[in-house]
Design a protein around this motif. Structure first.
Motif, PDB file in Angstrom:
ATOM      1  N   ALA A 158       0.840  -1.210   0.000  1.00 16.04           N
ATOM      2  CA  ALA A 158       0.000   0.000   0.000  1.00 16.04           C
ATOM      3  C   ALA A 158       0.875   1.260   0.000  1.00 16.04           C
ATOM      4  O   ALA A 158       0.456   2.314  -0.482  1.00 16.04           O
ATOM      5  N   CYS A 159       2.104   1.134   0.505  1.00 18.59           N
ATOM      6  CA  CYS A 159       3.048   2.264   0.538  1.00 18.59           C
ATOM      7  C   CYS A 159       3.295   2.835  -0.853  1.00 18.59           C
ATOM      8  O   CYS A 159       3.510   4.037  -1.014  1.00 18.59           O
ATOM      9  N   CYS A 160       3.287   1.978  -1.862  1.00 24.73           N
ATOM     10  CA  CYS A 160       3.714   2.377  -3.210  1.00 24.73           C
ATOM     11  C   CYS A 160       2.628   2.247  -4.275  1.00 24.73           C
ATOM     12  O   CYS A 160       2.876   2.554  -5.435  1.00 24.73           O
ATOM     13  N   TYR A 161       1.456   1.756  -3.896  1.00 24.13           N
ATOM     14  CA  TYR A 161       0.466   1.448  -4.926  1.00 24.13           C
ATOM     15  C   TYR A 161      -0.685   2.445  -4.903  1.00 24.13           C
ATOM     16  O   TYR A 161      -1.690   2.252  -4.235  1.00 24.13           O
ATOM     17  N   ALA A 213       7.174  -8.086   2.177  1.00 21.65           N
ATOM     18  CA  ALA A 213       8.049  -7.220   1.374  1.00 21.65           C
ATOM     19  C   ALA A 213       7.275  -6.552   0.245  1.00 21.65           C
ATOM     20  O   ALA A 213       6.407  -7.163  -0.380  1.00 21.65           O
ATOM     21  N   CYS A 214       7.613  -5.293   0.000  1.00 16.97           N
ATOM     22  CA  CYS A 214       7.005  -4.541  -1.103  1.00 16.97           C
ATOM     23  C   CYS A 214       7.958  -4.552  -2.296  1.00 16.97           C
ATOM     24  O   CYS A 214       9.124  -4.176  -2.169  1.00 16.97           O
ATOM     25  N   THR A 215       7.461  -4.983  -3.451  1.00 18.00           N
ATOM     26  CA  THR A 215       8.320  -5.118  -4.633  1.00 18.00           C
ATOM     27  C   THR A 215       8.875  -3.759  -5.094  1.00 18.00           C
ATOM     28  O   THR A 215       9.987  -3.695  -5.620  1.00 18.00           O
ATOM     29  N   ALA A 216       8.124  -2.689  -4.881  1.00 19.46           N
ATOM     30  CA  ALA A 216       8.585  -1.366  -5.316  1.00 19.46           C
ATOM     31  C   ALA A 216       9.590  -0.757  -4.338  1.00 19.46           C
ATOM     32  O   ALA A 216      10.406   0.077  -4.717  1.00 19.46           O
ATOM     33  N   CYS A 217       9.535  -1.163  -3.079  1.00 14.32           N
ATOM     34  CA  CYS A 217      10.451  -0.620  -2.052  1.00 14.32           C
ATOM     35  C   CYS A 217      11.794  -1.344  -2.033  1.00 14.32           C
ATOM     36  O   CYS A 217      12.730  -0.865  -1.399  1.00 14.32           O
ATOM     37  N   GLU A 218      11.887  -2.495  -2.672  1.00 12.85           N
ATOM     38  CA  GLU A 218      13.084  -3.338  -2.552  1.00 12.85           C
ATOM     39  C   GLU A 218      13.692  -3.644  -3.920  1.00 12.85           C
ATOM     40  O   GLU A 218      13.689  -4.796  -4.371  1.00 12.85           O
TER      41      GLU A 218
HETATM   42 ZN   LIG Z   1       6.526   0.081  -1.068  1.00 13.91          ZN
END
Ligand SMILES: [Zn+2]
Length: 244
Positions: A158-161, A213-218
């Protein structure tokens, strides 16, 4: 790989054949194999599949059209199943695989009936009910939803989407997955929609694991379509071993 990955308590990072994969503790069951690949995975190398315990000649892949079609696989090895976003099988040794780069990749194991499933679910597939239909397909073949083990691999958080009104409307049945963002936009927790859909079909909460894990954060670990466009693919693979 330098940083530590926060995959959460349900998953562990493991080295296999010179590269890292993620595994869901819940699917560590005798007679079954599975893996969620990372950015390190040497795609297209049959040796990598063998290192994971999979027979490269017995892999079946879903075409993935962001739909809700779930297909029973009985043998067409080395093929891509047209029009499918979900695959399931009870045939030993067949390797089911789906790809993702932000979307949910969900692996399912039925230890009682010796079945496995692999499903790709983005917002369109979830709106069309692809995870509900997966559970129903297995139930229709005699599985009991309360015996299914389901693992949701690394996906965008949710952080990146950020999504807009059409997505919010399409997934209106799961308001708990949205938090307000910029005007006319929301931050969407895709995993929450997936979880809710599986629970509604009778999957038990303790049989449901999500990678945190977030795919966009890592970027070191994962590909992310949102972050970098079409770049590479993460695979989720599952099989039932011979002799079970
Ligand atoms: Zn993220």
């Amino acid at each position: 790989m330098t940083g530590t990955l926060r995959a959460g308590p349900d998953f562990r990072v493991e080295q296999a054949g010179g590269f890292f994969v993620l595994r869901a503790r819940l699917l560590d069951l005798p007679g079954f194999r599975h893996a969620f690949t990372t950015r390190q995975y040497p795609d297209g190398d049959p040796g990598a599949l063998r290192a994971l315990g999979f027979d490269p000649l017995r892999v079946v892949e879903a075409e993935q059209v962001h739909g809700a079609r779930v297909v029973a696989v009985r043998g067409n090895c080395g093929q891509r199943v047209a029009g499918a976003d979900g695959l399931w099988t009870d045939r030993a040794g067949l390797v089911l695989k789906v790809r993702s780069a932000d979307c949910l990749a969900v692996l399912v194991v039925d230890p009682q009936k010796s079945r496995v499933a692999a499903v790709h679910a983005g917002w369109r597939g979830l709106a069309a009910g692809v995870l509900s239909r997966t559970v129903r397909a297995l139930r229709g073949a005699g599985s009991r939803p309360e015996e299914l083990r389901c693992a949701v691999g690394p996906a965008i958080g949710a952080c990146c989407y950020e999504v807009d009104e059409p997505v919010r409307e399409a997934l209106g049945r799961w308001p708990q997955a949205f938090r307000p963002g910029r005007p006319g936009h929301w931050q969407l927790d895709l995993r929450e929609v997936g979880r809710a859909q599986l629970l509604a079909e009778g999957v038990r909460p303790e049989h449901l694991a999500s990678c945190e894990a977030c795919t966009a954060c890592e970027p070191e670990w994962f590909y992310s379509y949102r972050r970098e466009g079409r770049s590479g693919t993460l695979w989720a693979l599952v099989s039932r071993e011979d002799g079970r």
